[in-house]
Motif scaffolding. Structure first.
Motif, short mmCIF file in Angstrom:
data_model
loop_
_atom_site.label_atom_id
_atom_site.label_comp_id
_atom_site.label_asym_id
_atom_site.label_seq_id
_atom_site.Cartn_x
_atom_site.Cartn_y
_atom_site.Cartn_z
N UNK A 1 -78.51 -62.09 -6.21
CA UNK A 1 -78.57 -62.84 -6.99
C UNK A 1 -78.68 -62.14 -8.96
N UNK A 2 -78.82 -61.52 -9.01
CA UNK A 2 -79.32 -60.61 -10.22
C UNK A 2 -77.98 -60.47 -11.00
N UNK A 3 -77.77 -60.38 -12.40
CA UNK A 3 -77.10 -59.70 -13.20
C UNK A 3 -76.90 -58.42 -13.51
N UNK A 4 -75.35 -57.78 -13.67
CA UNK A 4 -75.34 -56.15 -13.71
C UNK A 4 -73.75 -56.28 -14.72
N UNK A 5 -74.65 -56.09 -15.39
CA UNK A 5 -73.64 -55.93 -17.16
C UNK A 5 -73.73 -54.88 -17.55
#
Length: 806
Positions: free
Chosen positions: A183-187
């Motif tokens: 549920x996190x974001x990988x940039x």
């Protein structure tokens, strides 16, 4: 570069840096800002740097005022100069409509404490000795406006962000943004990957391309915009002080001093050019576009007539660079639709002005779940998919918005460019009857019905629609009216946990009996009013929800993102496949009884109940509710059956005197009934206590925000919503006018209009509590005249709801 952060901001222009500066001030300093080049190297660096206070929106005026305040004091905090020039600004009105606009805007600025003056010829010449004003009717002078150096002011905010612990990484392009399984974001960047809880797209001209990395598009278009700088001029050097920034609607341009010369920036009123709509090379950095001065000839000629000194001045520099625009001219600040913890802070056409305020209020939203101002007009979800690139709508609308940059935006005016997008099956039929349409979330919604050959003459005073709207209200009050109100959001919520889910989200419990209808408000954790929905119980585990059409994606997000792990809840958006025709008036039961075998009698089909029935052979969810305060039903039906249902209603109603009514009449009648509106009276910075809607709050229920609402209920509040009658001339309240205690602004109008059934001009106003007692009076300035407002003890039309219950 670290591998994890609470927030990653993509883009280092005024908007992104403004957010990076403000997030730590709200409590989050684990922030990383990444830019593919140097800070400001997109469109910020080449901007003209104007910082105006003049704007016709209350909440955007607060954003602008904060920018002026911050740039004036930022150097003291960071030690880095902003290049602030507090020279003031002067805007010109050459038509009566512009004069009325000026008076309206002055009320907004008076309310928020921004000094402004309406000035005549002599004062204008004294303020700005270089201009000709023979054709000018009025000037609007804001002495604390000015301009700033875009790069310096942005870098000063960046210095402030670094001082608070923000990490800023330059020359590192983001190449991908994906949601992780957790549920996190990988940039992903050229220098590696960073995982974060929240990601912010502040990529300016590249914002749509960054959005595409995650599979969606944005309603943003880059427009080519020029400004020209002259050589040094002796007349400028001889001035005692810098003249104010000039904005001229005739030339459609801004004019200001630049060093010892003149800077002129035209917004061409035709043939404006969108740029990069197919995509921009990622290497475009600190670059300009080729000059196209032939497009500017008319504006430049008119500018030289306004400031004769410009006519023979030599040019030192021509700048043509991309500036982002949206279909309505407002920026995108808030959640991306359907993506939790993906935020937007982009799309500003005057980002140097708006970057500080956008950063401040988005930081509040991210950290606290709400802001101290109403941000509905900034929320990216005010647009649907129809408005995103590559659709022609966003391109045509953004071009038109650019070309109309310095023209009056009249109440009720919806320009035809790019329309229609979404129509109901009876659109052409209603158009043939004289329907004048508004575009609402892409939908064409009738405002009023005009005689053949008549179109609305827009203005800030009563228009030629007034008498025709009165006739529509009379039809509804004395016979029966029909309205195409399809443009509302509609959802079906099902599941064994649907009831407990809706009771947790809403401050009012759902109906216990099948068919029962309730009105509820969904609140933030701090008790602010996030949404308003009508909920009909169709079965033990099935509920039908309706809300404002502009909240379609907003409310869908609110519902879906609050389903807890393990809850058996499903949310289906049925907006586009469901039409709605409203039947209202004392003869509405007579009309419908001709078309349905269902018993519509008062004992079997009571007010505030709904049933699934057949009308003219069409399956209908019929709700006995009415936003206009008359006996009536809302008929929700399959969209492809709408034309047949419409024809049947018209035929059955002919002998009853049936007629059509539009949204103007709806607004008049809902004010008479004391019905409040989401987005105007009911907003996130307000709780049910101030909004006086506690009758819809069940304090025995454990709903989100309950404890904060109880705290507010038990404490002293500083504002209260009241319904007032106003002693007016030819001008009714529109919303955003100040409420005055003598000369002191102490409240603000939310909405207003004329109640044709009661003969009263009405308005909803937030006032200091001492002015909320029935019979209390205060003044509201309308077009330069103070009008007395009197607080009403109850709604002026059928306060006991006899007509609804009959």
């Amino acid at each position: 570069m670290k591998t994890h952060a609470q927030v990653v901001i993509v883009g280092g222009g005024a908007m992104g840096v403004g957010l990076a500066y403000h997030l730590p001030k709200e409590g989050w300093n684990d922030v990383v800002l990444i830019d593919k080049g140097e800070l400001t190297s997109g469109s910020t660096w080449h901007a003209a740097g104007l910082i105006p206070n003049f704007i016709g929106s209350l909440n955007m005026a607060k954003v602008h005022a904060y920018g002026v305040e911050l740039y004036d004091r930022l150097e003291q905090e960071t030690g880095q100069a902003t290049g602030w020039h507090g020279c003031g600004a002067l805007r010109l009105a050459v038509t009566d409509g512009e004069v009325d606009w000026f008076r309206y805007v002055k009320g907004i600025l008076d309310y928020i404490g921004v000094e402004s003056h309406l000035v005549g010829h002599a004062e204008m010449r004294e303020i700005h000795p270089l201009i000709k004003v023979d054709d000018v009717k009025l000037g609007f002078y804001t002495p604390h406006d000015g301009h700033t150096d875009p790069a310096s002011s942005t870098n000063s905010m960046a210095a402030g962000a670094r001082m608070q612990g923000v990490e800023i990484i330059r020359r590192n392009r983001v190449v991908g943004i994906e949601r992780t399984s957790g549920g996190e974001w990988r940039v992903d960047t050229e220098q590696g990957s960073i995982t974060c809880e929240h990601v912010v797209n502040a990529a300016g001209s590249f914002a749509d391309q960054v959005a595409q990395m995650t599979g969606f598009r944005l309603p943003i278009v880059n427009m080519e915009h020029h400004y020209l700088v002259t050589e040094n001029l002796p007349e400028i050097e001889a001035l005692d002080k810098e003249p104010p920034v000039l904005r001229d609607p005739v030339a459609s341009c801004y004019i200001r001093q630049e060093q010892q010369g003149i800077l002129v920036g035209p917004y061409e009123t035709s043939n404006a050019v969108a740029w990069g709509v197919e995509g921009i090379n990622w290497d475009f950095d600190m670059e300009l576009l080729p000059e196209a001065l032939e497009r500017l000839e008319t504006s430049l000629l008119l500018a030289s007539e306004r400031v004769p000194l410009f006519a023979n001045a030599g040019l030192k520099r021509v700048v043509n660079g991309p500036i982002t625009h949206t279909p309505d001219g407002g920026y995108l600040m808030g959640p991306a639709g359907g993506l939790e913890n993906y935020w937007l802070c982009c799309g500003a056409s005057i980002g140097i002005t708006q970057g500080p305020g956008a950063g401040k209020y988005l930081a509040q939203w991210m950290v606290h779940g709400q802001t101290e101002i109403n941000v509905r007009e900034m929320d990216p979800r005010r647009y649907g998919e129809y408005a995103n690139l590559p659709h022609r709508f966003v391109i045509d609308k953004s071009i038109d918005e650019y070309q109309e940059m310095y023209q009056v935006h009249y109440p009720g005016e919806f320009r035809e460019v790019g329309r229609p997008i979404k129509t109901t099956p009876i659109y052409d039929h209603l158009k043939s009857k004289g329907a004048q349409f508004a575009e609402i979330y892409g939908w064409e919604r009738p405002k009023w019905f005009a005689p053949q050959g008549v179109e609305e003459a827009y203005g800030f005073r009563r228009t030629n629609a007034f008498e025709h709207v009165a006739a529509e209200c009379d039809c509804v009050a004395n016979r029966v009216g029909l309205a195409d109100l399809t443009a509302f959001a509609k959802y079906v919520v099902t599941g064994t946990d649907a009831q407990s889910f809706l009771n947790r989200l809403g401050a009012n419990r759902v109906a216990r009996r099948q068919g029962g209808i309730i009105l509820t408000h969904m609140l933030t954790e701090l008790g602010g009013i996030e949404s308003e929905m009508a909920i009909t119980r169709l079965a033990d585990d099935r509920f039908f929800l309706t809300s404002a059409i502009v909240a379609q994606q907003h409310d869908l997000d609110w519902l879906c993102q609050h389903i807890r792990s393990g809850e058996d809840v499903q949310v289906e958006d049925v907006t586009d496949q469901t039409g709605m025709l409203a039947v209202a008036g004392p003869k509405s039961r007579d009309l419908l009884s001709k078309l349905t075998p269902a018993d519509l009698g008062n004992e079997t089909f009571r007010w505030l109940t709904g049933k699934e029935i057949q009308v003219a052979g069409v399956p209908v969810t019929a709700l006995r509710v009415s936003y206009v305060g008359e006996l009536g039903w809302e008929l929700y039906h399959p969209m492809d059956s709408m034309a047949d249902l419409c024809a049947a209603l018209e035929d059955a109603g002919a002998e009853l005197g049936v007629g059509w009514f539009g949204s103007y009449a709806v607004n008049c009648m809902r004010l008479e009934k004391g019905y409040k509106g989401w987005g105007s009276e009911l907003t996130t910075e307000i709780t049910p206590v101030e909004a006086d809607i506690e009758r819809f709050v069940d304090y025995d229920s454990e709903f989100t925000g309950r404890d904060k609402v109880l705290e507010r209920k038990q404490s002293e509040i500083d504002t209260k919503l009241v319904l007032v009658s106003v002693a007016v001339g030819d001008t009714d309240c529109l919303g955003n006018e100040p409420a005055l205690d003598g000369e002191r602004p102490m409240g603000i109008v939310c909405s207003g209009g004329f109640g044709h059934r009661t003969g009263l001009s009405l308005a909803y106003v937030y006032v200091e509590p001492k002015f909320s007692t029935p019979g209390a009076t205060f003044e509201i300035p309308l077009q330069g005249v103070k009008r007395t407002a009197t607080v009403l003890a109850e709604p002026p039309y059928d306060p006991q709801n006899h007509r609804l219950r009959t």
